[in-house]
Design a protein around this motif. Structure first.
Motif, PDB file in Angstrom:
ATOM      1  N   LEU A   1     -22.387 -28.246   1.444  1.00 34.12           N
ATOM      2  CA  LEU A   1     -21.301 -27.368   1.024  1.00 34.12           C
ATOM      3  C   LEU A   1     -21.722 -25.903   1.134  1.00 34.12           C
ATOM      4  CD1 LEU A   1     -18.497 -26.959  -0.239  1.00 34.12           C
ATOM      5  CD2 LEU A   1     -19.590 -27.187  -2.481  1.00 34.12           C
ATOM      6  N   VAL A   2     -20.964 -25.138   1.896  1.00 31.98           N
ATOM      7  CA  VAL A   2     -21.203 -23.702   2.025  1.00 31.98           C
ATOM      8  C   VAL A   2     -20.141 -22.991   1.211  1.00 31.98           C
ATOM      9  CG1 VAL A   2     -21.284 -21.753   3.627  1.00 31.98           C
ATOM     10  CG2 VAL A   2     -22.216 -23.979   4.314  1.00 31.98           C
ATOM     11  N   ALA A   3     -20.560 -22.070   0.352  1.00 35.64           N
ATOM     12  CA  ALA A   3     -19.638 -21.340  -0.506  1.00 35.64           C
ATOM     13  C   ALA A   3     -19.841 -19.844  -0.334  1.00 35.64           C
ATOM     14  CB  ALA A   3     -19.866 -21.737  -1.967  1.00 35.64           C
ATOM     15  N   LYS A   4     -18.803 -19.083  -0.612  1.00 34.08           N
ATOM     16  CA  LYS A   4     -18.889 -17.628  -0.564  1.00 34.08           C
ATOM     17  C   LYS A   4     -19.048 -17.129  -2.002  1.00 34.08           C
ATOM     18  CE  LYS A   4     -16.912 -15.323   2.532  1.00 34.08           C
ATOM     19  NZ  LYS A   4     -16.088 -14.604   3.490  1.00 34.08           N
ATOM     20  N   VAL A   5     -20.084 -16.309  -2.211  1.00 39.91           N
ATOM     21  CA  VAL A   5     -20.356 -15.791  -3.548  1.00 39.91           C
ATOM     22  C   VAL A   5     -20.549 -14.278  -3.501  1.00 39.91           C
ATOM     23  CG1 VAL A   5     -21.419 -17.926  -4.398  1.00 39.91           C
ATOM     24  CG2 VAL A   5     -22.852 -16.184  -3.319  1.00 39.91           C
ATOM     25  N   GLY A   6     -20.328 -13.659  -4.631  1.00 39.10           N
ATOM     26  CA  GLY A   6     -20.637 -12.246  -4.805  1.00 39.10           C
ATOM     27  C   GLY A   6     -21.949 -12.149  -5.564  1.00 39.10           C
ATOM     28  N   VAL A   7     -22.901 -11.409  -5.012  1.00 35.24           N
ATOM     29  CA  VAL A   7     -24.214 -11.285  -5.630  1.00 35.24           C
ATOM     30  C   VAL A   7     -24.588  -9.823  -5.801  1.00 35.24           C
ATOM     31  CG1 VAL A   7     -25.094 -13.495  -4.797  1.00 35.24           C
ATOM     32  CG2 VAL A   7     -25.387 -11.469  -3.403  1.00 35.24           C
ATOM     33  N   ASP A   8     -25.409  -9.552  -6.787  1.00 32.46           N
ATOM     34  CA  ASP A   8     -25.963  -8.226  -6.977  1.00 32.46           C
ATOM     35  C   ASP A   8     -26.967  -7.982  -5.864  1.00 32.46           C
ATOM     36  OD1 ASP A   8     -27.884  -6.167  -8.216  1.00 32.46           O
ATOM     37  OD2 ASP A   8     -26.223  -6.228  -9.641  1.00 32.46           O
ATOM     38  N   VAL A   9     -27.083  -6.766  -5.403  1.00 35.78           N
ATOM     39  CA  VAL A   9     -27.998  -6.485  -4.294  1.00 35.78           C
ATOM     40  C   VAL A   9     -29.460  -6.471  -4.728  1.00 35.78           C
ATOM     41  CG1 VAL A   9     -26.269  -5.257  -2.939  1.00 35.78           C
ATOM     42  CG2 VAL A   9     -27.734  -3.975  -4.516  1.00 35.78           C
ATOM     43  N   VAL A  10     -29.738  -6.472  -6.020  1.00 40.79           N
ATOM     44  CA  VAL A  10     -31.112  -6.450  -6.521  1.00 40.79           C
ATOM     45  C   VAL A  10     -31.736  -7.832  -6.355  1.00 40.79           C
ATOM     46  CG1 VAL A  10     -32.576  -6.068  -8.547  1.00 40.79           C
ATOM     47  CG2 VAL A  10     -30.551  -4.650  -8.188  1.00 40.79           C
ATOM     48  N   ARG A  11     -32.896  -7.890  -5.722  1.00 41.68           N
ATOM     49  CA  ARG A  11     -33.616  -9.142  -5.490  1.00 41.68           C
ATOM     50  C   ARG A  11     -35.023  -9.042  -6.073  1.00 41.68           C
ATOM     51  NH1 ARG A  11     -29.198  -9.785  -3.454  1.00 41.68           N
ATOM     52  NH2 ARG A  11     -28.616 -10.755  -1.493  1.00 41.68           N
ATOM     53  N   ASP A  12     -35.603 -10.201  -6.411  1.00 41.39           N
ATOM     54  CA  ASP A  12     -36.987 -10.193  -6.857  1.00 41.39           C
ATOM     55  C   ASP A  12     -37.901 -10.264  -5.635  1.00 41.39           C
ATOM     56  OD1 ASP A  12     -37.138 -12.867  -6.075  1.00 41.39           O
ATOM     57  OD2 ASP A  12     -37.119 -13.657  -8.106  1.00 41.39           O
ATOM     58  N   ALA A  13     -39.194 -10.333  -5.858  1.00 40.88           N
ATOM     59  CA  ALA A  13     -40.168 -10.308  -4.761  1.00 40.88           C
ATOM     60  C   ALA A  13     -40.013 -11.473  -3.793  1.00 40.88           C
ATOM     61  CB  ALA A  13     -41.588 -10.285  -5.325  1.00 40.88           C
ATOM     62  N   SER A  14     -39.485 -12.602  -4.273  1.00 41.39           N
ATOM     63  CA  SER A  14     -39.323 -13.772  -3.405  1.00 41.39           C
ATOM     64  C   SER A  14     -37.972 -13.794  -2.698  1.00 41.39           C
ATOM     65  CB  SER A  14     -39.519 -15.056  -4.209  1.00 41.39           C
ATOM     66  OG  SER A  14     -38.489 -15.175  -5.159  1.00 41.39           O
ATOM     67  N   GLY A  15     -37.134 -12.790  -2.943  1.00 37.98           N
ATOM     68  CA  GLY A  15     -35.841 -12.718  -2.278  1.00 37.98           C
ATOM     69  C   GLY A  15     -34.689 -13.330  -3.049  1.00 37.98           C
TER      70      GLY A  15
ATOM     71  N   ALA B   1     -27.026 -13.707 -11.810  1.00 38.25           N
ATOM     72  CA  ALA B   1     -26.222 -14.845 -11.372  1.00 38.25           C
ATOM     73  C   ALA B   1     -25.130 -14.404 -10.398  1.00 38.25           C
ATOM     74  CB  ALA B   1     -25.590 -15.533 -12.585  1.00 38.25           C
ATOM     75  N   ALA B   2     -24.855 -15.266  -9.438  1.00 41.33           N
ATOM     76  CA  ALA B   2     -23.813 -15.010  -8.443  1.00 41.33           C
ATOM     77  C   ALA B   2     -22.466 -15.454  -9.005  1.00 41.33           C
ATOM     78  CB  ALA B   2     -24.124 -15.782  -7.162  1.00 41.33           C
ATOM     79  N   ARG B   3     -21.406 -14.840  -8.493  1.00 44.64           N
ATOM     80  CA  ARG B   3     -20.050 -15.242  -8.879  1.00 44.64           C
ATOM     81  C   ARG B   3     -19.396 -15.939  -7.696  1.00 44.64           C
ATOM     82  NH1 ARG B   3     -19.458  -9.549 -10.906  1.00 44.64           N
ATOM     83  NH2 ARG B   3     -20.290  -9.667 -13.006  1.00 44.64           N
ATOM     84  N   LEU B   4     -18.931 -17.137  -7.945  1.00 46.77           N
ATOM     85  CA  LEU B   4     -18.240 -17.878  -6.903  1.00 46.77           C
ATOM     86  C   LEU B   4     -16.956 -17.116  -6.584  1.00 46.77           C
ATOM     87  CD1 LEU B   4     -18.327 -20.501  -5.221  1.00 46.77           C
ATOM     88  CD2 LEU B   4     -16.962 -21.561  -7.021  1.00 46.77           C
ATOM     89  N   HIS B   5     -16.822 -16.656  -5.337  1.00 42.69           N
ATOM     90  CA  HIS B   5     -15.627 -15.900  -4.960  1.00 42.69           C
ATOM     91  C   HIS B   5     -14.414 -16.792  -4.933  1.00 42.69           C
ATOM     92  CE1 HIS B   5     -15.918 -11.636  -3.730  1.00 42.69           C
ATOM     93  NE2 HIS B   5     -17.197 -11.884  -3.986  1.00 42.69           N
ATOM     94  N   ARG B   6     -14.560 -17.881  -4.276  1.00 40.85           N
ATOM     95  CA  ARG B   6     -13.497 -18.873  -4.251  1.00 40.85           C
ATOM     96  C   ARG B   6     -14.121 -20.178  -3.782  1.00 40.85           C
ATOM     97  NH1 ARG B   6     -12.837 -15.644   0.077  1.00 40.85           N
ATOM     98  NH2 ARG B   6     -12.982 -16.648   2.096  1.00 40.85           N
ATOM     99  N   PRO B   7     -13.644 -21.269  -4.340  1.00 40.62           N
ATOM    100  CA  PRO B   7     -14.153 -22.548  -3.855  1.00 40.62           C
ATOM    101  C   PRO B   7     -13.770 -22.721  -2.394  1.00 40.62           C
ATOM    102  CG  PRO B   7     -12.958 -22.806  -5.913  1.00 40.62           C
ATOM    103  CD  PRO B   7     -12.721 -21.407  -5.433  1.00 40.62           C
ATOM    104  N   PRO B   8     -14.594 -23.395  -1.622  1.00 39.07           N
ATOM    105  CA  PRO B   8     -14.241 -23.645  -0.223  1.00 39.07           C
ATOM    106  C   PRO B   8     -12.981 -24.497  -0.167  1.00 39.07           C
ATOM    107  CG  PRO B   8     -16.500 -24.303  -0.700  1.00 39.07           C
ATOM    108  CD  PRO B   8     -15.861 -23.956  -1.998  1.00 39.07           C
ATOM    109  N   PRO B   9     -12.221 -24.412   0.917  1.00 39.11           N
ATOM    110  CA  PRO B   9     -11.031 -25.262   1.038  1.00 39.11           C
ATOM    111  C   PRO B   9     -11.416 -26.726   1.097  1.00 39.11           C
ATOM    112  CG  PRO B   9     -11.416 -24.012   3.061  1.00 39.11           C
ATOM    113  CD  PRO B   9     -12.428 -23.546   2.061  1.00 39.11           C
TER     114      PRO B   9
END
Length: 124
Positions: free
Chosen positions: A94-108, A113-121
């Motif tokens: 399952l591939v989903a589209k999410v909104g994420v903060d641009v801040v990442r830790d050292a491992s990427g 937490a990401a916000r689910l933009h919309r469930p896939p069709p």
């Protein structure tokens, strides 16, 4: 004259769902992955708590993982030094589209937490 500068703090990206918290019939959060340059599925974060409609929408698209899941044997925590999460591995289909903060830790991984933009069709 001073002007305003706008800095992007969130971005939209596609991720693979590799596991869930909560029961598979009513997932609470999705654990998210992206493939690295070597083709390995790396955990990059998880979603905020899913709304009931989003949880219901993804249920039919999640299937319990078969043998050989890339995250078999991994443990996941709720955050920096947080409790270990009880997760159910799912087939990374399952591939989903999410909104994420641009801040990442050292491992990427996303630090927030990401916000689910919309469930896939359905049927995807």
């Amino acid at each position: 004259m001073r002007g305003w500068q706008k800095y992007k703090t969130r971005e939209t990206t596609e991720v693979v769902v590799g596991a869930v918290t909560g029961p598979l019939a009513a997932p609470r959060t999705l654990l998210l992955g992206q493939y690295n340059d070597e083709g390995r599925l790396q955990c990059v974060g998880r979603t905020t708590a899913l709304a009931r409609t989003a949880s219901t929408a993804v249920v039919g698209m999640l299937h319990r993982a078969r043998r050989g899941h890339p995250w078999t044997g991994w443990s996941f925590s709720s955050g920096w030094g947080g409790e270990t999460l009880d997760v159910t591995l799912v087939e990374p289909e399952l591939v989903a589209k999410v909104g994420v903060d641009v801040v990442r830790d050292a491992s990427g991984r996303s630090r927030y937490a990401a916000r689910l933009h919309r469930p896939p069709p359905a049927g995807r």
